[in-house]
Design a protein around this motif. Structure first.
Motif, PDB file in Angstrom:
ATOM      1  N   ASP A  56       9.139  15.623  -9.016  1.00 29.28           N
ATOM      2  CA  ASP A  56      10.155  14.700  -9.501  1.00 29.28           C
ATOM      3  C   ASP A  56       9.630  13.915 -10.715  1.00 29.28           C
ATOM      4  O   ASP A  56       8.499  14.105 -11.161  1.00 29.28           O
ATOM      5  N   ILE A  57      10.468  13.022 -11.227  1.00 28.69           N
ATOM      6  CA  ILE A  57      10.023  12.063 -12.237  1.00 28.69           C
ATOM      7  C   ILE A  57       8.841  11.282 -11.663  1.00 28.69           C
ATOM      8  O   ILE A  57       8.889  10.812 -10.525  1.00 28.69           O
ATOM      9  N   GLN A  58       7.792  11.120 -12.444  1.00 32.83           N
ATOM     10  CA  GLN A  58       6.598  10.444 -11.943  1.00 32.83           C
ATOM     11  C   GLN A  58       6.486   9.024 -12.500  1.00 32.83           C
ATOM     12  O   GLN A  58       6.652   8.796 -13.692  1.00 32.83           O
ATOM     13  N   THR A  59       6.232   8.096 -11.594  1.00 28.06           N
ATOM     14  CA  THR A  59       5.915   6.719 -11.956  1.00 28.06           C
ATOM     15  C   THR A  59       4.525   6.415 -11.433  1.00 28.06           C
ATOM     16  O   THR A  59       4.270   6.509 -10.228  1.00 28.06           O
ATOM     17  N   ILE A  60       3.626   6.052 -12.335  1.00 27.93           N
ATOM     18  CA  ILE A  60       2.230   5.800 -11.996  1.00 27.93           C
ATOM     19  C   ILE A  60       2.056   4.316 -11.704  1.00 27.93           C
ATOM     20  O   ILE A  60       2.192   3.467 -12.607  1.00 27.93           O
ATOM     21  N   SER A  61       1.778   3.988 -10.460  1.00 25.42           N
ATOM     22  CA  SER A  61       1.577   2.600 -10.063  1.00 25.42           C
ATOM     23  C   SER A  61       0.143   2.174 -10.351  1.00 25.42           C
ATOM     24  O   SER A  61      -0.777   3.006 -10.358  1.00 25.42           O
ATOM     25  N   PRO A  62      -0.102   0.871 -10.563  1.00 28.19           N
ATOM     26  CA  PRO A  62      -1.469   0.405 -10.814  1.00 28.19           C
ATOM     27  C   PRO A  62      -2.313   0.500  -9.552  1.00 28.19           C
ATOM     28  O   PRO A  62      -1.798   0.401  -8.435  1.00 28.19           O
ATOM     29  N   PRO A  63      -3.622   0.711  -9.697  1.00 25.00           N
ATOM     30  CA  PRO A  63      -4.491   0.779  -8.517  1.00 25.00           C
ATOM     31  C   PRO A  63      -4.598  -0.567  -7.806  1.00 25.00           C
ATOM     32  O   PRO A  63      -4.351  -1.621  -8.411  1.00 25.00           O
ATOM     33  N   GLU A  64      -4.963  -0.517  -6.542  1.00 21.47           N
ATOM     34  CA  GLU A  64      -5.173  -1.713  -5.747  1.00 21.47           C
ATOM     35  C   GLU A  64      -6.552  -1.659  -5.100  1.00 21.47           C
ATOM     36  O   GLU A  64      -7.057  -0.576  -4.772  1.00 21.47           O
ATOM     37  N   LEU A  65      -7.146  -2.834  -4.930  1.00 19.10           N
ATOM     38  CA  LEU A  65      -8.440  -2.924  -4.248  1.00 19.10           C
ATOM     39  C   LEU A  65      -8.335  -3.940  -3.124  1.00 19.10           C
ATOM     40  O   LEU A  65      -8.000  -5.106  -3.354  1.00 19.10           O
ATOM     41  N   LYS A  66      -8.605  -3.467  -1.916  1.00 17.61           N
ATOM     42  CA  LYS A  66      -8.586  -4.343  -0.746  1.00 17.61           C
ATOM     43  C   LYS A  66      -9.998  -4.414  -0.160  1.00 17.61           C
ATOM     44  O   LYS A  66     -10.752  -3.432  -0.181  1.00 17.61           O
ATOM     45  N   ILE A  67     -10.325  -5.587   0.360  1.00 16.96           N
ATOM     46  CA  ILE A  67     -11.580  -5.732   1.100  1.00 16.96           C
ATOM     47  C   ILE A  67     -11.249  -6.236   2.501  1.00 16.96           C
ATOM     48  O   ILE A  67     -10.241  -6.921   2.708  1.00 16.96           O
ATOM     49  N   PHE A  68     -12.112  -5.870   3.452  1.00 19.59           N
ATOM     50  CA  PHE A  68     -11.868  -6.215   4.852  1.00 19.59           C
ATOM     51  C   PHE A  68     -13.039  -7.057   5.341  1.00 19.59           C
ATOM     52  O   PHE A  68     -14.146  -6.552   5.582  1.00 19.59           O
ATOM     53  N   ILE A  69     -12.786  -8.380   5.485  1.00 15.82           N
ATOM     54  CA  ILE A  69     -13.830  -9.333   5.846  1.00 15.82           C
ATOM     55  C   ILE A  69     -13.800  -9.569   7.356  1.00 15.82           C
ATOM     56  O   ILE A  69     -12.761  -9.975   7.907  1.00 15.82           O
ATOM     57  N   PRO A  70     -14.902  -9.303   8.046  1.00 15.53           N
ATOM     58  CA  PRO A  70     -14.918  -9.512   9.494  1.00 15.53           C
ATOM     59  C   PRO A  70     -14.732 -10.994   9.852  1.00 15.53           C
ATOM     60  O   PRO A  70     -15.327 -11.882   9.237  1.00 15.53           O
ATOM     61  N   GLY A  71     -13.862 -11.253  10.790  1.00 17.93           N
ATOM     62  CA  GLY A  71     -13.640 -12.608  11.269  1.00 17.93           C
ATOM     63  C   GLY A  71     -14.099 -12.749  12.699  1.00 17.93           C
ATOM     64  O   GLY A  71     -14.584 -11.810  13.325  1.00 17.93           O
ATOM     65  N   ILE A  76     -10.107  -9.728   8.427  1.00 16.97           N
ATOM     66  CA  ILE A  76      -9.168 -10.314   7.462  1.00 16.97           C
ATOM     67  C   ILE A  76      -9.076  -9.396   6.237  1.00 16.97           C
ATOM     68  O   ILE A  76     -10.103  -9.054   5.637  1.00 16.97           O
ATOM     69  N   GLU A  77      -7.875  -9.022   5.890  1.00 17.12           N
ATOM     70  CA  GLU A  77      -7.661  -8.150   4.736  1.00 17.12           C
ATOM     71  C   GLU A  77      -7.329  -8.991   3.509  1.00 17.12           C
ATOM     72  O   GLU A  77      -6.426  -9.840   3.546  1.00 17.12           O
ATOM     73  N   LYS A  78      -8.057  -8.771   2.435  1.00 14.51           N
ATOM     74  CA  LYS A  78      -7.818  -9.484   1.181  1.00 14.51           C
ATOM     75  C   LYS A  78      -7.590  -8.480   0.048  1.00 14.51           C
ATOM     76  O   LYS A  78      -8.197  -7.420   0.010  1.00 14.51           O
ATOM     77  N   LYS A  79      -6.710  -8.877  -0.865  1.00 13.47           N
ATOM     78  CA  LYS A  79      -6.406  -8.024  -2.016  1.00 13.47           C
ATOM     79  C   LYS A  79      -6.959  -8.665  -3.274  1.00 13.47           C
ATOM     80  O   LYS A  79      -6.666  -9.828  -3.563  1.00 13.47           O
ATOM     81  N   LEU A  80      -7.752  -7.915  -4.025  1.00 12.78           N
ATOM     82  CA  LEU A  80      -8.348  -8.434  -5.248  1.00 12.78           C
ATOM     83  C   LEU A  80      -7.390  -8.289  -6.418  1.00 12.78           C
ATOM     84  O   LEU A  80      -6.588  -7.359  -6.475  1.00 12.78           O
ATOM     85  N   GLU A  81      -7.533  -9.207  -7.341  1.00 14.11           N
ATOM     86  CA  GLU A  81      -6.641  -9.232  -8.506  1.00 14.11           C
ATOM     87  C   GLU A  81      -7.116  -8.249  -9.574  1.00 14.11           C
ATOM     88  O   GLU A  81      -8.306  -8.207  -9.920  1.00 14.11           O
ATOM     89  N   LEU A  82      -6.172  -7.455 -10.096  1.00 15.21           N
ATOM     90  CA  LEU A  82      -6.471  -6.504 -11.166  1.00 15.21           C
ATOM     91  C   LEU A  82      -6.548  -7.260 -12.482  1.00 15.21           C
ATOM     92  O   LEU A  82      -5.601  -7.936 -12.879  1.00 15.21           O
ATOM     93  N   ASN A  83      -7.654  -7.132 -13.163  1.00 16.14           N
ATOM     94  CA  ASN A  83      -7.889  -7.904 -14.382  1.00 16.14           C
ATOM     95  C   ASN A  83      -7.503  -7.090 -15.621  1.00 16.14           C
ATOM     96  O   ASN A  83      -6.353  -7.097 -16.042  1.00 16.14           O
ATOM     97  N   ASN A  84      -8.443  -6.368 -16.184  1.00 17.34           N
ATOM     98  CA  ASN A  84      -8.164  -5.488 -17.322  1.00 17.34           C
ATOM     99  C   ASN A  84      -7.778  -4.113 -16.800  1.00 17.34           C
ATOM    100  O   ASN A  84      -8.491  -3.536 -15.973  1.00 17.34           O
ATOM    101  N   TYR A  85      -6.669  -3.609 -17.315  1.00 19.03           N
ATOM    102  CA  TYR A  85      -6.131  -2.332 -16.813  1.00 19.03           C
ATOM    103  C   TYR A  85      -5.769  -1.442 -17.984  1.00 19.03           C
ATOM    104  O   TYR A  85      -4.977  -1.822 -18.847  1.00 19.03           O
ATOM    105  N   GLU A  86      -6.378  -0.248 -18.028  1.00 17.19           N
ATOM    106  CA  GLU A  86      -6.087   0.723 -19.073  1.00 17.19           C
ATOM    107  C   GLU A  86      -5.586   2.008 -18.421  1.00 17.19           C
ATOM    108  O   GLU A  86      -6.220   2.533 -17.494  1.00 17.19           O
ATOM    109  N   ALA A  87      -4.466   2.512 -18.914  1.00 18.13           N
ATOM    110  CA  ALA A  87      -3.897   3.771 -18.420  1.00 18.13           C
ATOM    111  C   ALA A  87      -3.707   4.709 -19.595  1.00 18.13           C
ATOM    112  O   ALA A  87      -3.019   4.374 -20.566  1.00 18.13           O
TER     113      ALA A  87
END
Length: 423
Positions: A56-71, A76-87
């Motif tokens: 189908d038509i392709q839409t490329i989503s930005p990558p995501e980075l999650k970290i899992f901190i033991p509580g 606890i799941e945390k999502k890091l902020e994407l800073n500089n992004y080149e595609a």
């Protein structure tokens, strides 16, 4: 009181007969509209069949980075902020045939790189998950390759890559490479604070779609190249003052509502959609019939030695004019729309002109036959201008109709409508 008998006005009666013929011809006009819709439906079916077997038509989503901190109780799941992004997307197109229809498809080499902001300080033995997504996973033609924190590239069979982190770096670099295929269009969604998007390909007539125009582009007769530089503040759905991070009351650039995704991309659709043009042409068919019949009616009432034109003759000429649209649609499936239009118009004008000379005037009025041929040529030229200049169609059409009405009023200036004798 003696009621005076009024003689039937033949001119007015003939006018109503012609009006009745026009109303009858509305029926085949409706069928014509349905035929155009059916052919467009068949074309869409062909596209869908290619889509099913290709992608189908392709839409490329930005990558995501999650970290899992033991509580203490749960992770606890945390999502890091994407800073500089080149595609960077390099597209290679080809045309696929499905029956009589041609569908543009492509393969694309995709390279995504940039970095995430680590706001959590020293990370020690923390599980992380780097992921990305596209619209249609069926389009993958190679395994994605991940490179995270400058490690060696790793080929993975999934859109997710997990790694145990031990770092206190503020910026966490990444690079993702994969190859996909799709159909008609390709888009990239900006998701970082700074976004640089580059799409290049071998298509010589691209249409830049989405919510952002390229900041720089170059198009030749063989290829194109386009670049977008999109800061997060320009992405209105992400930074319009309504989407905020609940934890620190700052804008959360990594969050995009699913129903308001903004993107930049390229369409490889054919330059002219013949069915769209044909649909617009059919909308003018009743007007063209009315103007042509009006020309014959004026000829009847203004010429002294002319035999009346029979209503069946009006119907045959109207039918010939409506066949023009069938010719236009059928031929435009095999050749450029402009060429199909010219051929169909010449065939129709020639048929009506010959019928007028040999049947209507019985070879006794070449002048009127040439006149009606010229009028129809002007009308078809006028229609093509309306189709080609969609933004100016209203003003051009209004001026043309005003001119036609002026000519009609001038041509019938000596007609006595209350009786059958012209002065």
């Amino acid at each position: 009181m003696t009621e005076q008998k009024k003689s039937t006005n033949k001119k007015v009666k003939k006018f109503y007969i012609i009006l009745g013929m026009l109303l009858i011809l509305l029926i085949p006009i409706l069928f014509l509209s349905n035929i155009v819709k059916d052919r467009e439906h068949y074309r869409n079916e062909a596209v869908n069949k290619v889509k099913i077997s290709w992608a189908d038509i392709q839409t490329i989503s930005p990558p995501e980075l999650k970290i899992f901190i033991p509580g203490k109780k749960e992770t606890i799941e945390k999502k890091l902020e994407l800073n500089n992004y080149e595609a960077e997307v390099k597209v290679k197109t080809e045309l696929r045939k499905k029956g009589i229809f041609t569908v543009p498809v492509y393969t694309a080499d995709v390279e995504l790189k940039g970095d995430f902001i680590n706001d959590f300080g020293n990370l020690k033995n923390i599980k992380s998950e780097l992921s990305f997504n596209i619209t249609d996973s069926k389009g993958f033609i190679s395994q994605p390759e991940f490179e995270f924190l400058s490690d060696e590239p790793v080929t993975n069979s999934s859109k997710k890559y997990t790694k145990i982190l031990t770092t206190n770096e503020k910026e966490l670099p990444f690079e993702i490479k994969y190859e996909i295929r799709g159909i008609n269009e390709i888009y990239v969604v900006p998701g970082g604070i700074n976004n640089e998007i580059e799409i290049e390909g071998d298509w010589n007539n691209p249409s830049f779609e989405g919510d952002f125009l390229p900041s720089k582009k170059e198009i030749t007769d063989k290829e194109f190249e386009a670049e977008w530089n999109i800061p997060a503040i320009a992405v209105t759905s992400l930074n319009n003052g309504t989407e905020t991070n609940k934890n620190n009351n700052e804008y959360n650039y990594g969050y995009t509502p699913a129903n308001t995704i903004e993107k930049a991309g390229v369409s490889f659709l054919m330059p002219v959609d013949n069915y769209r043009m044909a649909t617009r042409a059919v909308k003018y068919s009743f007007l063209f019939l009315a103007l042509t019949f009006l020309a014959y009616f004026i000829f009847e009432i203004t010429s002294k030695n002319t035999k009346p034109i029979h209503q069946l003759q009006y119907l045959m000429m109207g039918g010939a004019m409506l066949i023009f649209y069938l010719l236009l649609v059928s031929m435009s499936e095999f050749m450029p729309f402009c060429a199909a239009y010219i051929i169909a118009a010449v065939m129709t004008i020639g048929l009506i002109g010959l019928y007028t000379y040999f049947v209507i005037t019985k070879r006794q009025n070449l002048k009127f036959s040439l006149l009606i041929t010229g009028i129809m040529a002007i009308l078809y030229l006028f229609l093509y201008v309306l189709l080609a200049l969609q933004d100016l169609s209203l003003i051009i059409g209004s001026l043309m109709l005003f001119l036609i009405m002026s000519l009609v009023m001038y041509s019938t200036r000596n007609v006595e409508w209350d009786n059958d004798n012209n002065n």
